[in-house]
Design an enzyme around this catalytic site. Structure first.
Site, short mmCIF file in Angstrom:
data_model
loop_
_atom_site.label_atom_id
_atom_site.label_comp_id
_atom_site.label_asym_id
_atom_site.label_seq_id
_atom_site.Cartn_x
_atom_site.Cartn_y
_atom_site.Cartn_z
N ASN A 1 0.81 -1.34 0.17
CA ASN A 1 0.07 -0.13 0.11
C ASN A 1 0.82 1.24 -0.03
O ASN A 1 1.91 1.33 0.46
CB ASN A 1 -1.09 -0.13 1.14
CG ASN A 1 -0.34 -0.25 2.54
OD1 ASN A 1 0.49 -1.04 2.79
ND2 ASN A 1 -1.00 0.32 3.58
N GLU A 9 0.47 5.46 0.69
CA GLU A 9 -0.36 6.53 0.93
C GLU A 9 -0.07 7.70 0.52
O GLU A 9 0.92 7.94 -0.09
CB GLU A 9 -0.53 6.23 2.55
CG GLU A 9 -0.96 4.88 3.01
CD GLU A 9 -1.30 4.71 4.53
OE1 GLU A 9 -0.94 5.64 5.40
OE2 GLU A 9 -1.90 3.82 4.96
N CYS A 52 -4.35 0.67 -2.43
CA CYS A 52 -4.20 -0.54 -1.51
C CYS A 52 -2.76 -1.39 -2.21
O CYS A 52 -2.47 -1.42 -3.63
CB CYS A 52 -5.41 -1.39 -1.55
SG CYS A 52 -6.60 -0.71 -0.34
N GLU A 69 -3.16 -4.58 -2.90
CA GLU A 69 -3.62 -5.72 -3.97
C GLU A 69 -3.55 -4.98 -5.22
O GLU A 69 -3.44 -5.58 -6.32
CB GLU A 69 -4.92 -5.89 -3.41
CG GLU A 69 -5.28 -6.90 -2.12
CD GLU A 69 -5.19 -6.08 -0.97
OE1 GLU A 69 -4.73 -4.84 -1.08
OE2 GLU A 69 -5.63 -6.57 0.09
N CYS A 120 -9.98 -5.39 0.83
CA CYS A 120 -11.16 -4.53 1.02
C CYS A 120 -12.09 -4.72 -0.27
O CYS A 120 -11.67 -5.37 -1.27
CB CYS A 120 -10.51 -3.20 1.08
SG CYS A 120 -10.20 -2.18 -0.59
N CYS A 134 -10.54 -3.64 -3.91
CA CYS A 134 -9.78 -4.60 -4.27
C CYS A 134 -10.55 -5.85 -4.77
O CYS A 134 -9.89 -6.28 -5.86
CB CYS A 134 -8.66 -4.74 -3.26
SG CYS A 134 -7.49 -3.46 -2.86
N1 THU Z 1 -5.23 -1.44 2.65
C1 THU Z 1 -4.49 -2.32 1.85
O1 THU Z 1 -3.66 -2.17 1.18
N2 THU Z 1 -5.45 -3.40 1.24
C2 THU Z 1 -6.58 -3.66 1.65
O2 THU Z 1 -7.18 -4.41 1.36
C3 THU Z 1 -7.53 -2.83 2.96
C4 THU Z 1 -6.69 -1.59 3.17
C5 THU Z 1 -4.39 -0.14 3.14
C6 THU Z 1 -4.92 1.09 2.77
C7 THU Z 1 -4.27 2.09 3.56
O3 THU Z 1 -3.13 2.43 3.17
C8 THU Z 1 -4.16 1.30 4.88
O4 THU Z 1 -4.39 -0.31 4.41
C9 THU Z 1 -5.39 1.45 6.06
O5 THU Z 1 -6.41 1.22 5.39
#
Ligand code: THU
Length: 160
Positions: A62, A64, A73, A75, A112, A115
């Protein structure tokens, strides 16, 4: 009126050691990828590793952004990279792992909704299921034989 019942079958493994060697290797790649997450805001690092039918492993984590919704994310970082670099390869398996700085992440962390929708697009495109393994930082590993199991009533190209 008719009631419709939807069922999902998942396999739950007690730990990494219960899994076949090739899956352990894929999860190891996801754990390594997790370290490259850029997650200064959530402190929640996620790693993804994708095994393609050309034997390549593509990873993602991920990423940000100070403008929160601009982040992505793990994925989707991984699967879009796979699509960009190997557009004709099929995705066989995907491993996911997550680790929070705020607590021990011992529960399996599922992808999530956004994704799932993105992975679903590739599964439908390639007409072959994608095996998904997900875990926290330690503990149980959950396996889904296909993305479709994780996204009942999905929206897809057939509606367009
Ligand atoms: N995140 C992911 O990388 N994948 C997911 O399926 C759920 C959330 C990340 C997004 C964000 O950077 C952090 O986790 C908190 O939500």
């Amino acid at each position: 009126m008719k009631e419709v019942k939807l069922e999902t079958v998942l396999n739950v493994y007690d730990g990494l050691s219960e899994l076949p060697h090739d899956i352990q290797q894929l999860i190891d790649a996801a754990i390594k990828a997790r370290e490259n997450a850029y997650a200064p805001y959530s402190k929640f690092k996620v790693g993804a590793a994708i095994l393609l039918d050309n034997n390549e492993i593509v990873i993602g984590s991920n990423q940000e952004n100070a403008s929160y919704p601009s982040g992505l994310c793990a994925e989707r970082t991984a699967i879009y990279y796979a699509g960009a670099k190997y557009p004709n390869a099929k995705i066989l398996k995907m491993a996911l792992t997550a680790s929070s700085q705020n607590q021990v992440t011992d529960a399996p962390i599922p992808p999530c909704g956004a994704c799932r929708q993105s992975i679903s697009e590739y599964e439908i495109k390639q007409e072959q299921p994608i095996e998904i393994y997900f875990m926290g930082a330690i503990g149980k590993v959950v396996k889904s034989n296909s993305l479709a199991n994780l996204l009942p009533l999905g929206f897809d190209r057939s509606f367009l």
